[in-house]
Structure formats: structure tokens, C-alpha cells
Design a protein around this motif. Structure first.
Motif, PDB file in Angstrom:
ATOM      1  N   MET A   1       1.192  -1.492  -0.267  1.00 30.06           N
ATOM      2  CA  MET A   1       0.115  -0.294  -0.326  1.00 30.06           C
ATOM      3  C   MET A   1       0.785   1.332  -0.077  1.00 30.06           C
ATOM      4  N   THR A   2      -0.142   2.321  -0.735  1.00 30.55           N
ATOM      5  CA  THR A   2       0.720   3.776  -0.242  1.00 30.55           C
ATOM      6  C   THR A   2       0.461   4.246   1.004  1.00 30.55           C
ATOM      7  N   VAL A   3       1.214   5.609   0.853  1.00 32.02           N
ATOM      8  CA  VAL A   3       1.166   6.307   1.664  1.00 32.02           C
ATOM      9  C   VAL A   3      -0.196   7.051   2.411  1.00 32.02           C
ATOM     10  N   LYS A   4      -0.453   7.183   1.466  1.00 30.72           N
ATOM     11  CA  LYS A   4      -2.227   7.203   0.675  1.00 30.72           C
ATOM     12  C   LYS A   4      -3.443   6.334   1.089  1.00 30.72           C
ATOM     13  N   ASP A  38       5.540  14.209  -1.693  1.00 32.63           N
ATOM     14  CA  ASP A  38       6.736  14.627  -1.250  1.00 32.63           C
ATOM     15  C   ASP A  38       7.374  15.029   0.242  1.00 32.63           C
ATOM     16  N   ASN A  39       8.083  15.099   0.748  1.00 30.32           N
ATOM     17  CA  ASN A  39       8.904  15.321   1.986  1.00 30.32           C
ATOM     18  C   ASN A  39       8.443  16.188   2.684  1.00 30.32           C
ATOM     19  N   ASP A  88       9.497   5.230   1.380  1.00 28.24           N
ATOM     20  CA  ASP A  88       9.138   6.182   0.688  1.00 28.24           C
ATOM     21  C   ASP A  88      10.252   7.688   0.910  1.00 28.24           C
ATOM     22  N   TRP A  89      11.128   7.627   1.969  1.00 27.34           N
ATOM     23  CA  TRP A  89      11.482   9.261   1.963  1.00 27.34           C
ATOM     24  C   TRP A  89      12.554   9.598   1.097  1.00 27.34           C
ATOM     25  N   LYS A  90      11.971  10.579   0.528  1.00 32.80           N
ATOM     26  CA  LYS A  90      13.167  10.869  -0.823  1.00 32.80           C
ATOM     27  C   LYS A  90      13.948  11.866  -0.643  1.00 32.80           C
TER      28      LYS A  90
END
Length: 90
Positions: A1-4, A38-39, A88-90
């Protein structure tokens, strides 16, 4: 699953048990994630995990009764959301 996806699941659960303040918070995160993954949004989500009265302190009750299953689900979703953000952190 995604963060969303995690935010959507958490928001739905919070709404079902009547925890509307935190549900609104997650609605805002969802809206922000729809615009940009985004972050900045990730930082906002991570920031609710610490301190007194933080999201980690939430215990769900409905009509004065402890929601055991919902609390177990929320605990798991909170943990997985945090893990996904870190991944996921970029």
C-alpha cells in the motif's frame, strides 16, 4: 500500500468510530498527497507521532466502550504507515 492508501484506511477507521478530529487531520493529509507526494507532507504526518496528546496516544472508544478490534487495526496501520513513509522518503 502507498502512504495515501494508509491514510485513507486510517481516516475511514477514525470516522467509523467517531474520532472526527483525527479523521479531519488525515483528510488533510490525503488532500495534500493527491497534489504532491513529497517530503513536506511526510514530515507533517511523522510529526503527529510524538509528544503528549499525539496520534500514538489515540485510544478508540465508541459510545463509552473500548473498541478493541479497531484499536488493534489502528495500531497496525499506524506502524505500517510510519514504515512506508520511511521507505518512501526521498
Amino acid at each position: 500500500m502507498t502512504v495515501k492508501d494508509y491514510c485513507l484506511e486510517i481516516q475511514k477507521l477514525l470516522t467509523e468510530v467517531g474520532e472526527l478530529n483525527w479523521a479531519k487531520c488525515f483528510e488533510n493529509f490525503i488532500s495534500e498527497l493527491e497534489v504532491s507526494n513529497d517530503n513536506v507532507t511526510y514530515r507533517k504526518i511523522i510529526s503527529i507521532y510524538g509528544g503528549m496528546g499525539a496520534f500514538d496516544d489515540v485510544v478508540l472508544y465508541k459510545d463509552g466502550v473500548l473498541c478493541e478490534q479497531e484499536n488493534d487495526t489502528l495500531y497496525q496501520l499506524k506502524k505500517e504507515l510510519y514504515t512506508q513513509i520511511v521507505a518512501d522518503w526521498k
